[in-house]
Design an enzyme around this catalytic site. Structure first.
Site, PDB file in Angstrom:
ATOM      1  N   SER B  87       0.838  -1.223   0.000  1.00  0.00           N
ATOM      2  CA  SER B  87       0.000   0.000   0.000  1.00  0.00           C
ATOM      3  C   SER B  87       0.862   1.258   0.000  1.00  0.00           C
ATOM      4  CB  SER B  87      -0.932   0.007   1.221  1.00  0.00           C
ATOM      5  OG  SER B  87      -1.637  -1.208   1.304  1.00  0.00           O
ATOM      6  N   ARG B  88       1.983   1.229  -0.748  1.00  0.00           N
ATOM      7  CA  ARG B  88       3.001   2.240  -0.557  1.00  0.00           C
ATOM      8  C   ARG B  88       3.100   3.290  -1.658  1.00  0.00           C
ATOM      9  NH1 ARG B  88       7.260   1.530  -3.558  1.00  0.00           N
ATOM     10  NH2 ARG B  88       8.819   2.397  -2.155  1.00  0.00           N
ATOM     11  N   LYS B 286      -2.759   8.544   2.673  1.00  0.00           N
ATOM     12  CA  LYS B 286      -2.340   7.277   3.268  1.00  0.00           C
ATOM     13  C   LYS B 286      -2.482   6.207   2.183  1.00  0.00           C
ATOM     14  CE  LYS B 286      -4.062   8.473   7.886  1.00  0.00           C
ATOM     15  NZ  LYS B 286      -4.984   8.059   8.978  1.00  0.00           N
ATOM     16  N   GLY B 289      -4.474   0.240  -0.232  1.00  0.00           N
ATOM     17  CA  GLY B 289      -4.620  -0.824  -1.238  1.00  0.00           C
ATOM     18  C   GLY B 289      -4.897  -2.187  -0.651  1.00  0.00           C
ATOM     19  N   GLU B 290      -4.036  -2.633   0.242  1.00  0.00           N
ATOM     20  CA  GLU B 290      -4.162  -4.019   0.703  1.00  0.00           C
ATOM     21  C   GLU B 290      -5.279  -4.205   1.718  1.00  0.00           C
ATOM     22  OE1 GLU B 290      -0.579  -5.960   1.941  1.00  0.00           O
ATOM     23  OE2 GLU B 290       0.515  -5.235   0.192  1.00  0.00           O
TER      24      GLU B 290
END
Lengths: 158, 332
Positions: B87-88, B286, B289-290
Site C-alpha cells: 500500500s506504498r 495514506k 490498497g491491501e
C-alpha cells in the site's frame, strides 16, 4: 493446414490454420487484433469474448475453422473514427474499467445484452455479465456503466 | 430456514515497508512549452498511480494534470521504485514525486525571479503561471519561464526527487518504536443470509468505510475499496486454495474449481471514504490498497455468527463448513 476466410470488424481476412487453432489465436497471433485477451484460456473467465454474427462466444474455446465465412466483432469494431460506442463512453464516464483486462469482454457481453434487451434491470445486467470475471474492480461500476449506456442508447433512439 | 445476521470487521494497516530501504525516486521535467514529463518507476497495476502521481506533480506546479505525461514503462530508463505493494505507491512514490516537482518548481522560480526582477523565494506556481506572491499582475505563463530557461539561460528544468523512510529501532528502555510511514483505519459492515439447510451464505450488503488520509482521487479510491471488497468476499465465501482432501494434486487448477466471485456473488459494495489527513503523507495521503481486501472477510464471518451462532474458523466459509459447524452445534 486449412484455409480460413472470415470477416472481422467489417474487413475480410484470409489465413491458414490447423484443425486445432482457436479463434483467439487467429485474432491475436495472425490478425494482430489484441483486444480479446488470453485469460484462463479454458472458457472460464470471459476476457476472450467476441461476437460471432452478433452472438457472444468465448474465442479461446472456439475452433477457428468453425468460424468459416462468419462475421466477428471485437471491441475495436464498435467505435468509429472520432466516435466511441455509447458503451465505451459509459465505461469511460463511470470508471467501468479499472485495470482494463476484462473490459473488452465486458463491453461485448454488455452489447450482446443490449441488442436483445435494450432496457435491462441491474439484475439483468448482472446475469448477462456473470460469465465475465473481473478481479480488481468489484463489478459495481461496471454495472453502473452498462445501465448508463442503456439509458443513453434509449434516449438516442427516441 | 434462512437466517440473517450483521457483522463488523475493523482493521488498521501500515503504509509502506518498515525496517528501512523502502526507496522510491522520481524525475519531473518541465518541457519548454510548459508541459511536464514525470518519470517514475511506480508500476500501475490498475490502481491508478499514473493518474494520482500526475495529479500530485500538477498540484505542486500549479497546472492541470492533463498536462503531465507519466512515463513508467521500464526499469532501465525510469527512476527506481521499490514496487507496487505494501500500500506504498501513493505515499512513498507520491512523496518522491512531490519532492521532484518542488525541485523543478524551484528552478522555475529562480528563472522567473530573474525575468520579473523578484526574489525566487517570493514566487508561487498557480493556474499555469509563475507569479510574485500577492502581485498577480507580475506573472509569467509556466511555458514562457521554461522556454526562457531552456533557450535563453542554458538551464534544464528537471527535479530529481526521492523518498526513503529512516528505519526505526525500538527504544531500549521503553520498547517504543515508530516503524510505519502512517496508519490507515477501516470498519466494514456486512449483512448476510445463511440457509441453515444448505449452508449457503448470501451476502446482502457490504458497507466499507476507510480512513484514506486524503483521497487524492476519490473515484480511484472507491475503485480500490470496491475491488478489494470483491477479493475479500471471495476469500470469505468461495475461494479455496487447498483441496478438501489432503492431496495437492486435487487442488483447483482452473477458474471453474477456484471460484472467483462473479457479478451474481457481489452486491453493490457501498464505499465510504473517511478523510483524516496524515501529518506526513503527500497532501495528507495514506495507503489503503491491501487493507481493502483484509477487512470485509472478518465482517462476513462475524455476520454468519450473528445469523446462526457458529464461528467459521477456516476460510472460505463454504456450505460444507457452515453445515458441519451447524451440525456440531446441534442446529441453528
Amino acid at each position: 493446414m486449412h484455409s480460413l476466410e472470415l470477416t472481422v470488424n467489417g474487413r475480410s481476412y484470409q489465413t491458414t490454420v490447423t484443425l486445432k487453432t482457436t479463434l483467439l489465436e487467429v485474432l491475436r497471433d495472425k490478425l494482430f487484433i489484441t483486444s480479446p485477451k488470453v485469460g484462463c484460456n479454458s472458457g472460464d473467465c470471459g476476457t476472450c469474448s467476441v461476437l460471432i454474427d452478433d452472438k457472444l462466444v468465448r474465442s479461446c474455446i472456439t475452433n477457428a475453422l468453425s468460424t468459416q465465412g462468419k462475421e466477428i466483432t471485437t471491441v475495436e469494431g464498435l467505435s468509429k473514427p472520432g466516435h466511441l460506442h455509447p458503451l465505451q463512453e459509459a465505461f469511460h464516464e463511470k470508471y467501468g474499467a479499472q485495470c482494463g483486462f476484462c473490459t473488452p469482454g465486458m463491453i461485448l457481453a454488455a452489447k450482446a445484452l443490449l441488442d436483445e434487451n435494450p432496457k435491462p434491470s441491474r439484475k439483468d445486467v448482472r446475469e448477462a455479465l456473470s460469465g465475465n470475471l473481473c478481479r480488481c474492480a468489484g463489478y459495481g461500476k461496471i454495472v453502473d456503466s452498462v445501465m448508463a449506456a442503456a439509458e443513453q442508447m434509449g434516449q438516442a433512439k427516441n | 430456514m434462512k437466517k440473517r445476521g450483521i457483522g463488523i470487521g475493523a482493521s488498521l494497516y501500515p503504509t509502506g515497508m518498515s525496517g528501512g530501504g523502502d526507496s522510491s525516486q522520481a524525475q519531473v521535467k518541465v518541457q519548454p512549452d510548459g508541459t511536464v514529463v514525470l518519470t517514475t518507476g511506480a508500476c500501475d497495476i490498475g490502481e491508478g498511480c499514473k493518474t494520482v502521481l500526475a495529479q500530485m506533480a500538477a498540484e505542486v506546479l500549479g497546472i492541470n494534470y492533463e498536462q503531465v505525461k507519466v512515463i513508467n514503462d521500464n526499469t532501465d530508463n525510469c527512476p527506481l521504485s521499490f514496487g507496487t505493494f505494501a500500500s506504498r505507491v501513493t505515499y512513498v512514490d507520491g512523496k518522491a514525486t512531490v519532492d521532484a516537482a518542488e525541485k523543478a518548481r524551484d528552478i522555475l522560480f529562480e528563472v522567473a525571479g530573474q525575468m520579473l526582477e523578484a526574489n525566487p523565494g517570493d514566487m508561487e506556481a498557480v493556474d499555469g503561471k509563475i507569479s510574485v506572491k500577492g502581485s498577480p499582475d507580475r506573472s509569467l505563463p509556466i511555458g514562457e519561464v521554461a522556454g526562457a530557461a531552456t533557450f535563453g539561460m542554458r538551464k534544464l528544468v528537471v527535479g530529481l526527487g526521492h523518498y526513503m523512510r529512516e528505519p526505526s529501532a525500538p527504544d531500549p528502555e521503553t520498547g517504543e518504536i515508530d516503524p510505519f510511514c502512517t496508519l490507515a483505519w477501516a470498519a466494514v459492515l456486512a449483512e448476510v443470509e445463511v440457509d441453515t439447510e444448505t449452508g449457503e451464505v448470501d451476502l446482502l450488503r457490504l458497507v466499507c468505510s476507510y480512513d484514506v488520509g486524503t483521497a487524492i482521487n476519490p473515484l480511484l479510491t472507491e475503485g480500490q475499496i470496491e475491488g478489494g471488497g470483491a477479493m475479500s468476499i471471495g476469500a470469505a465465501l468461495s475461494e479455496e486454495l487447498y483441496p478438501n482432501y489432503p492431496s495437492l494434486e486435487q487442488a483447483p487448477t482452473n477458474l471453474g474449481d477456484y471460484a472467483i466471485p462473479t457479478t451474481m456473488d457481489i452486491p453493490d459494495i457501498e464505499a465510504v471514504i473517511h478523510e483524516c489527513p496524515s501529518t506526513n503523507g503527500p497532501f495528507g495521503a495514506k495507503g489503503i490498497g491491501e487493507m481493502t481486501a483484509n477487512t470485509p472477510a472478518p465482517a462476513i464471518i462475524n455476520a454468519i455468527h450473528d445469523a446462526v451462532g457458529v464461528w467459521i474458523m477456516t476460510l472460505p466459509a463454504t456450505p460444507e463448513r457452515v453445515l458441519r459447524a451447524l451440525d456440531e452445534k446441534g442446529g441453528a
